[in-house]
Design a protein around this motif. Structure first.
Motif, PDB file in Angstrom:
ATOM      1  N   ARG A  73       0.850  -1.204   0.000  1.00 67.04           N
ATOM      2  CA  ARG A  73       0.000   0.000   0.000  1.00 67.04           C
ATOM      3  C   ARG A  73       0.882   1.249   0.000  1.00 67.04           C
ATOM      4  O   ARG A  73       0.953   1.961   0.995  1.00 67.04           O
ATOM      5  CB  ARG A  73      -0.905   0.005   1.223  1.00 67.04           C
ATOM      6  N   PRO A  74       1.567   1.531  -1.118  1.00 70.67           N
ATOM      7  CA  PRO A  74       2.554   2.620  -1.127  1.00 70.67           C
ATOM      8  C   PRO A  74       1.991   4.004  -0.809  1.00 70.67           C
ATOM      9  O   PRO A  74       2.727   4.864  -0.317  1.00 70.67           O
ATOM     10  CB  PRO A  74       3.146   2.565  -2.538  1.00 70.67           C
ATOM     11  N   ALA A  75       0.738   4.237  -1.039  1.00 70.13           N
ATOM     12  CA  ALA A  75       0.168   5.569  -0.789  1.00 70.13           C
ATOM     13  C   ALA A  75      -0.392   5.720   0.629  1.00 70.13           C
ATOM     14  O   ALA A  75      -0.862   6.801   0.988  1.00 70.13           O
ATOM     15  CB  ALA A  75      -0.929   5.865  -1.810  1.00 70.13           C
ATOM     16  N   ASP A  76      -0.329   4.681   1.429  1.00 74.72           N
ATOM     17  CA  ASP A  76      -0.931   4.698   2.762  1.00 74.72           C
ATOM     18  C   ASP A  76       0.162   4.884   3.815  1.00 74.72           C
ATOM     19  O   ASP A  76       0.954   3.982   4.076  1.00 74.72           O
ATOM     20  CB  ASP A  76      -1.684   3.390   3.002  1.00 74.72           C
ATOM     21  N   SER A  77       0.190   6.048   4.432  1.00 74.92           N
ATOM     22  CA  SER A  77       1.245   6.374   5.395  1.00 74.92           C
ATOM     23  C   SER A  77       0.861   6.072   6.844  1.00 74.92           C
ATOM     24  O   SER A  77       1.652   6.346   7.754  1.00 74.92           O
ATOM     25  CB  SER A  77       1.617   7.855   5.278  1.00 74.92           C
ATOM     26  N   ARG A  78      -0.314   5.509   7.088  1.00 78.02           N
ATOM     27  CA  ARG A  78      -0.763   5.347   8.470  1.00 78.02           C
ATOM     28  C   ARG A  78       0.184   4.525   9.344  1.00 78.02           C
ATOM     29  O   ARG A  78       0.507   4.958  10.467  1.00 78.02           O
ATOM     30  CB  ARG A  78      -2.185   4.776   8.499  1.00 78.02           C
ATOM     31  N   PRO A  79       0.680   3.378   8.907  1.00 78.61           N
ATOM     32  CA  PRO A  79       1.631   2.652   9.765  1.00 78.61           C
ATOM     33  C   PRO A  79       2.924   3.436  10.004  1.00 78.61           C
ATOM     34  O   PRO A  79       3.429   3.491  11.134  1.00 78.61           O
ATOM     35  CB  PRO A  79       1.871   1.346   9.024  1.00 78.61           C
ATOM     36  N   ARG A  80       3.460   4.068   8.980  1.00 76.04           N
ATOM     37  CA  ARG A  80       4.684   4.870   9.162  1.00 76.04           C
ATOM     38  C   ARG A  80       4.412   6.020  10.128  1.00 76.04           C
ATOM     39  O   ARG A  80       5.234   6.325  10.997  1.00 76.04           O
ATOM     40  CB  ARG A  80       5.213   5.405   7.829  1.00 76.04           C
ATOM     41  N   ASP A  81       3.253   6.652  10.006  1.00 73.05           N
ATOM     42  CA  ASP A  81       2.901   7.734  10.923  1.00 73.05           C
ATOM     43  C   ASP A  81       2.849   7.229  12.366  1.00 73.05           C
ATOM     44  O   ASP A  81       3.274   7.924  13.299  1.00 73.05           O
ATOM     45  CB  ASP A  81       1.553   8.354  10.542  1.00 73.05           C
ATOM     46  N   ALA A  82       2.338   6.008  12.567  1.00 77.52           N
ATOM     47  CA  ALA A  82       2.260   5.427  13.917  1.00 77.52           C
ATOM     48  C   ALA A  82       3.658   5.160  14.469  1.00 77.52           C
ATOM     49  O   ALA A  82       3.935   5.446  15.640  1.00 77.52           O
ATOM     50  CB  ALA A  82       1.433   4.144  13.904  1.00 77.52           C
ATOM     51  N   VAL A  83       4.541   4.632  13.639  1.00 79.16           N
ATOM     52  CA  VAL A  83       5.913   4.372  14.091  1.00 79.16           C
ATOM     53  C   VAL A  83       6.624   5.693  14.384  1.00 79.16           C
ATOM     54  O   VAL A  83       7.315   5.826  15.405  1.00 79.16           O
ATOM     55  CB  VAL A  83       6.686   3.515  13.067  1.00 79.16           C
ATOM     56  N   ASP A  84       6.424   6.687  13.517  1.00 77.47           N
ATOM     57  CA  ASP A  84       7.028   7.994  13.767  1.00 77.47           C
ATOM     58  C   ASP A  84       6.518   8.606  15.072  1.00 77.47           C
ATOM     59  O   ASP A  84       7.286   9.193  15.834  1.00 77.47           O
ATOM     60  CB  ASP A  84       6.740   8.950  12.602  1.00 77.47           C
ATOM     61  N   ALA A  85       5.226   8.457  15.338  1.00 75.29           N
ATOM     62  CA  ALA A  85       4.650   8.972  16.582  1.00 75.29           C
ATOM     63  C   ALA A  85       5.224   8.231  17.788  1.00 75.29           C
ATOM     64  O   ALA A  85       5.501   8.845  18.833  1.00 75.29           O
ATOM     65  CB  ALA A  85       3.128   8.852  16.550  1.00 75.29           C
ATOM     66  N   ALA A  86       5.419   6.925  17.644  1.00 76.19           N
ATOM     67  CA  ALA A  86       6.019   6.147  18.729  1.00 76.19           C
ATOM     68  C   ALA A  86       7.440   6.625  19.003  1.00 76.19           C
ATOM     69  O   ALA A  86       7.836   6.817  20.161  1.00 76.19           O
ATOM     70  CB  ALA A  86       6.002   4.657  18.394  1.00 76.19           C
ATOM     71  N   TRP A  87       8.223   6.809  17.947  1.00 71.98           N
ATOM     72  CA  TRP A  87       9.593   7.307  18.125  1.00 71.98           C
ATOM     73  C   TRP A  87       9.581   8.688  18.775  1.00 71.98           C
ATOM     74  O   TRP A  87      10.418   8.970  19.651  1.00 71.98           O
ATOM     75  CB  TRP A  87      10.331   7.381  16.793  1.00 71.98           C
ATOM     76  N   ALA A  88       8.665   9.542  18.355  1.00 75.85           N
ATOM     77  CA  ALA A  88       8.595  10.891  18.929  1.00 75.85           C
ATOM     78  C   ALA A  88       8.337  10.816  20.436  1.00 75.85           C
ATOM     79  O   ALA A  88       8.979  11.530  21.222  1.00 75.85           O
ATOM     80  CB  ALA A  88       7.517  11.717  18.232  1.00 75.85           C
ATOM     81  N   PHE A  89       7.423   9.961  20.844  1.00 78.43           N
ATOM     82  CA  PHE A  89       7.162   9.804  22.271  1.00 78.43           C
ATOM     83  C   PHE A  89       8.395   9.228  22.971  1.00 78.43           C
ATOM     84  O   PHE A  89       8.807   9.718  24.027  1.00 78.43           O
ATOM     85  CB  PHE A  89       5.945   8.911  22.526  1.00 78.43           C
ATOM     86  N   ALA A  90       8.989   8.199  22.391  1.00 81.02           N
ATOM     87  CA  ALA A  90      10.152   7.554  23.007  1.00 81.02           C
ATOM     88  C   ALA A  90      11.294   8.546  23.215  1.00 81.02           C
ATOM     89  O   ALA A  90      12.065   8.419  24.166  1.00 81.02           O
ATOM     90  CB  ALA A  90      10.614   6.378  22.153  1.00 81.02           C
ATOM     91  N   ARG A  91      11.360   9.534  22.358  1.00 78.50           N
ATOM     92  CA  ARG A  91      12.440  10.533  22.438  1.00 78.50           C
ATOM     93  C   ARG A  91      12.065  11.764  23.246  1.00 78.50           C
ATOM     94  O   ARG A  91      12.768  12.770  23.199  1.00 78.50           O
ATOM     95  CB  ARG A  91      12.855  10.913  21.026  1.00 78.50           C
ATOM     96  N   GLY A  92      10.937  11.690  23.961  1.00 78.75           N
ATOM     97  CA  GLY A  92      10.593  12.793  24.861  1.00 78.75           C
ATOM     98  C   GLY A  92       9.322  13.533  24.526  1.00 78.75           C
ATOM     99  O   GLY A  92       8.957  14.472  25.214  1.00 78.75           O
ATOM    100  N   GLY A  93       8.627  13.140  23.468  1.00 79.70           N
ATOM    101  CA  GLY A  93       7.403  13.821  23.071  1.00 79.70           C
ATOM    102  C   GLY A  93       6.235  13.536  24.002  1.00 79.70           C
ATOM    103  O   GLY A  93       6.350  12.773  24.972  1.00 79.70           O
TER     104      GLY A  93
END
Length: 179
Positions: A37-57
């Protein structure tokens, strides 16, 4: 399940450690979903959000929304492997919401991303359980003492859950015996 009422003390740093660990597991299989699903960013957005929290977000609505969006992406994935990759992303974002209760099901918040990622690896390789085992071994090596310390506060992973549940229990046992 243990008594289910005993509260486990979790610090913000504990939650960040667990979430970073889960994000690392999900990151490994994002491309499985993105190929389907190349046009669907939802999983990548979830991983990015997880990393943001892990790094202090912040642990707020956007993180929770990203987890739910990845969950919906899993339903739209088109292949079983892509679905498990999206579920790994969902688990990564939801790891920040680990509950401080002595409930074996909470282990899924800690190790669910790795278990779903291992299953995605198996499915991509035509059902080769060795691919899942290799993914679990990487997840085992990547676990920090802090992650294992949080895991050990909870009862062992619960029964059930099909192949993903088996992978979850395998990783749980490997990490608990690590140190």
């Amino acid at each position: 399940m243990a008594d289910g009422t005993r509260e486990i003390v979790l610090s913000a740093q504990d939650l960040r450690e667990v979430t970073g660990y889960a994000a690392g597991s999900a990151q490994e299989v994002l491309k499985v979903f993105e190929r389907a699903r190349p046009a669907d960013s939802r999983p990548r957005d979830a991983v990015d959000a997880a990393w943001a929290f892990a790094r202090g977000g912040e642990r707020g609505k956007s993180l929770r929304d990203a987890a739910w969006a990845a969950h919906r992406a899993a339903r739209d994935a088109g292949t079983a492997a892509a679905g498990d990759a999206a579920r790994a992303a969902m688990c990564a974002a939801s790891a920040a919401y680990l509950h401080p209760l002595a409930d074996a099901h909470q282990v899924k918040h800690i190790l669910g991303a790795a278990a779903h990622a291992a299953r995605a690896a198996e499915l991509v390789s035509g059902g080769d359980r060795g691919a899942g085992a290799a993914h679990l071994e990487r997840a085992r090596r990547r676990a920090t003492p802090a992650v294992v310390g949080v895991l050990r506060r909870y009862p062992a992973a619960p029964p059930g859950g099909g192949r993903v549940g088996e992978l979850l229990r395998d990783l749980d046992e490997a990490l608990r015996s690590r140190w």
